[in-house]
Design an enzyme around this catalytic site. Structure first.
Site, PDB file in Angstrom:
ATOM      1  N   HIS A   1      44.249  33.119  26.010  1.00  0.00           N
ATOM      2  CA  HIS A   1      44.112  34.289  26.687  1.00  0.00           C
ATOM      3  C   HIS A   1      45.910  33.937  27.430  1.00  0.00           C
ATOM      4  O   HIS A   1      45.944  32.617  27.735  1.00  0.00           O
ATOM      5  CB  HIS A   1      43.577  35.418  27.557  1.00  0.00           C
ATOM      6  CG  HIS A   1      42.856  35.796  26.545  1.00  0.00           C
ATOM      7  ND1 HIS A   1      41.214  35.887  25.989  1.00  0.00           N
ATOM      8  CD2 HIS A   1      42.417  37.435  26.871  1.00  0.00           C
ATOM      9  CE1 HIS A   1      40.741  36.419  25.862  1.00  0.00           C
ATOM     10  NE2 HIS A   1      41.653  38.244  26.107  1.00  0.00           N
TER      11      HIS A   1
ATOM     12  N   LYS B   1      45.173  36.401  33.392  1.00  0.00           N
ATOM     13  CA  LYS B   1      43.352  37.315  33.219  1.00  0.00           C
ATOM     14  C   LYS B   1      42.504  35.778  34.586  1.00  0.00           C
ATOM     15  O   LYS B   1      42.927  34.784  34.147  1.00  0.00           O
ATOM     16  CB  LYS B   1      43.109  36.508  32.254  1.00  0.00           C
ATOM     17  CG  LYS B   1      41.523  37.075  31.367  1.00  0.00           C
ATOM     18  CD  LYS B   1      41.636  36.652  30.016  1.00  0.00           C
ATOM     19  CE  LYS B   1      39.935  37.508  29.585  1.00  0.00           C
ATOM     20  NZ  LYS B   1      39.450  39.089  29.930  1.00  0.00           N
TER      21      LYS B   1
HETATM   22  P1  NAP Z   1      45.799  43.988  35.637  1.00  0.00           P
HETATM   23  O1  NAP Z   1      47.082  44.049  34.945  1.00  0.00           O
HETATM   24  O2  NAP Z   1      45.583  43.007  36.928  1.00  0.00           O
HETATM   25  O3  NAP Z   1      45.687  45.415  35.827  1.00  0.00           O
HETATM   26  C1  NAP Z   1      44.476  45.273  36.621  1.00  0.00           C
HETATM   27  C2  NAP Z   1      44.463  46.920  37.260  1.00  0.00           C
HETATM   28  O4  NAP Z   1      43.626  48.078  38.196  1.00  0.00           O
HETATM   29  C3  NAP Z   1      45.675  46.431  38.853  1.00  0.00           C
HETATM   30  O5  NAP Z   1      47.192  47.704  38.709  1.00  0.00           O
HETATM   31  C4  NAP Z   1      44.559  46.432  39.890  1.00  0.00           C
HETATM   32  O6  NAP Z   1      45.468  46.885  41.419  1.00  0.00           O
HETATM   33  C5  NAP Z   1      44.439  48.123  39.708  1.00  0.00           C
HETATM   34  N1  NAP Z   1      42.965  48.060  40.021  1.00  0.00           N
HETATM   35  C6  NAP Z   1      42.312  47.178  41.265  1.00  0.00           C
HETATM   36  N2  NAP Z   1      41.576  47.691  42.092  1.00  0.00           N
HETATM   37  C7  NAP Z   1      41.357  49.165  41.154  1.00  0.00           C
HETATM   38  C8  NAP Z   1      40.829  50.216  42.138  1.00  0.00           C
HETATM   39  N3  NAP Z   1      39.381  50.566  42.673  1.00  0.00           N
HETATM   40  N4  NAP Z   1      40.999  51.454  41.237  1.00  0.00           N
HETATM   41  C9  NAP Z   1      41.659  51.726  40.424  1.00  0.00           C
HETATM   42  N5  NAP Z   1      42.660  50.602  40.255  1.00  0.00           N
HETATM   43  C10 NAP Z   1      41.777  49.058  40.256  1.00  0.00           C
HETATM   44  O7  NAP Z   1      44.918  43.266  34.099  1.00  0.00           O
HETATM   45  P2  NAP Z   1      44.959  43.836  32.848  1.00  0.00           P
HETATM   46  O8  NAP Z   1      45.776  42.457  32.464  1.00  0.00           O
HETATM   47  O9  NAP Z   1      45.745  45.532  32.568  1.00  0.00           O
HETATM   48  O10 NAP Z   1      43.985  43.991  32.491  1.00  0.00           O
HETATM   49  C11 NAP Z   1      42.909  44.892  33.128  1.00  0.00           C
HETATM   50  C12 NAP Z   1      41.438  44.453  32.742  1.00  0.00           C
HETATM   51  O11 NAP Z   1      41.078  45.022  31.332  1.00  0.00           O
HETATM   52  C13 NAP Z   1      40.980  43.453  32.717  1.00  0.00           C
HETATM   53  O12 NAP Z   1      39.267  43.440  32.557  1.00  0.00           O
HETATM   54  C14 NAP Z   1      40.371  42.804  31.197  1.00  0.00           C
HETATM   55  O13 NAP Z   1      40.035  41.776  30.973  1.00  0.00           O
HETATM   56  C15 NAP Z   1      40.737  43.976  30.541  1.00  0.00           C
HETATM   57  N6  NAP Z   1      41.129  43.832  29.201  1.00  0.00           N
HETATM   58  C16 NAP Z   1      40.821  44.240  28.120  1.00  0.00           C
HETATM   59  C17 NAP Z   1      41.137  44.475  26.885  1.00  0.00           C
HETATM   60  C18 NAP Z   1      40.081  45.116  25.972  1.00  0.00           C
HETATM   61  O14 NAP Z   1      40.318  45.860  24.604  1.00  0.00           O
HETATM   62  N7  NAP Z   1      38.696  45.794  27.001  1.00  0.00           N
HETATM   63  C19 NAP Z   1      41.979  44.104  26.238  1.00  0.00           C
HETATM   64  C20 NAP Z   1      42.924  43.942  27.662  1.00  0.00           C
HETATM   65  C21 NAP Z   1      42.096  43.660  28.415  1.00  0.00           C
HETATM   66  P3  NAP Z   1      46.062  46.320  41.921  1.00  0.00           P
HETATM   67  O15 NAP Z   1      47.710  45.593  41.576  1.00  0.00           O
HETATM   68  O16 NAP Z   1      46.342  46.833  43.365  1.00  0.00           O
HETATM   69  O17 NAP Z   1      45.475  44.593  42.239  1.00  0.00           O
END
Ligand code: NAP
Length: 262
Positions: A150, A154
């Protein structure tokens, strides 16, 4: 009828991509976006997505009666609270956040009585097929290892996809050869192990998105099954499908495969 969608983690990498996909689908309407860090800012300013919404600080300030489905791509600690809110308010939950443990799944099963919840560690159709192929291959091999790769932002390891793959392979076969390693020159060199004993190796590299290779070995041959997500848009057809189907899958569903009849 238009489905009214809220996106939690809207300012994040995945959340912003989900907001874009929702606004481009004629059957969906983006009605709420939550992201504590960017609270009060215009969604367009933060994500470039063309929707007249301000980012909210938390679910608590939202009017749940105006939301049919929430999509959550946040961090596991935040997602636990978010899911409790969705269950309490009867809002369907499509969850991509990874890092939950078995106790979380138990709690979600108890909590989601008024609305439904779909949690998928990977919404990319190719990854769903990779996991299915790995499950099919498992009984024919004595040794298997998972390498997940990844991007270097992450925060959880191993990936939810790798954990889900290992669980499904272990459910498909109990007949794995023991690991011969007795001398660990470098701790962790053989990867992490699930309770089922299948080693998982996590790689974090700049420039990557989400990739996984499942390696199988038996006498004189090996099989490699690999999936690559080169762009976050790869997850969007699966997310949109889950948003559209979630009302018809009661309770808690783990894995997109259950919505695809795989
Ligand atoms: P990211 O860019 O760090 O996004 C996470 C977001 O959630 C940030 O904007 C964060 O805000 C926000 N957040 C934190 N606490 C929150 C709350 N209480 N309420 C609402 N929003 C909140 O990470 P990402 O790459 O997008 O990944 C996010 C998640 O998706 C990870 O767990 C990743 O493993 C997963 N993922 C899943 C898939 C799938 O297909 N299932 C694919 C890709 C990624 P801040 O800026 O304040 O921290």
């Amino acid at each position: 009828m238009t489905i009214r969608v809220g996106v939690f983690g809207a300012g994040g990498r995945m959340g912003a991509t989900v907001c874009d996909a929702v606004t481009k689908d004629p059957d969906l309407e983006l009605v709420a976006a939550v992201d504590p860090f960017h609270a009060g800012l215009d969604l367009h300013q933060v994500t470039g997505v063309d929707a007249p919404l301000q980012l909210a600080a938390s679910a608590e300030v939202l009017d749940a009666s105006g939301i049919d489905v929430v999509v959550d791509f946040t961090q596991v600690e935040a997602a636990r609270d978010n899911l409790a809110w969705m269950a309490a308010h009867g809002v369907h939950a499509v969850v991509g956040t990874t890092g939950f443990d078995d106790a979380d799944y138990e709690r979600f099963r108890a909590d989601f009585t008024r609305s439904n919840c779909v949690i998928a560690p990977n919404f990319a159709i190719g990854a769903v097929l990779m996991m299915r192929f790995a499950e099919l291959a498992a009984p024919y091999f004595e040794t298997a290892e998972i390498i997940e790769l990844h991007h270097n932002q992450k925060i959880d390891a191993p990936s939810g996809t790798a954990m889900h793959t290992a669980r499904r392979m272990a459910a498909a076969s109990r007949d794995w050869a023991p690991d011969p390693t007795t001398k660990h020159v470098l701790e962790g060199a053989r990867g992490g192990r699930t309770v089922d004993g299948i080693p998982i190796h996590s790689v974090r590299l700049q420039g990557m998105v989400a990739h996984q290779e499942v390696l199988f070995g038996t006498t004189g041959q090996s099989l490699s099954i690999r999936h690559d997500s080169y762009d976050r848009t790869s997850f969007m057809p699966g997310v949109v499908l889950a948003v559209k189907r979630i009302a018809s899958v009661p309770g808690v569903t783990l894995g997109l495969e259950h919505l695809l009849d795989l």
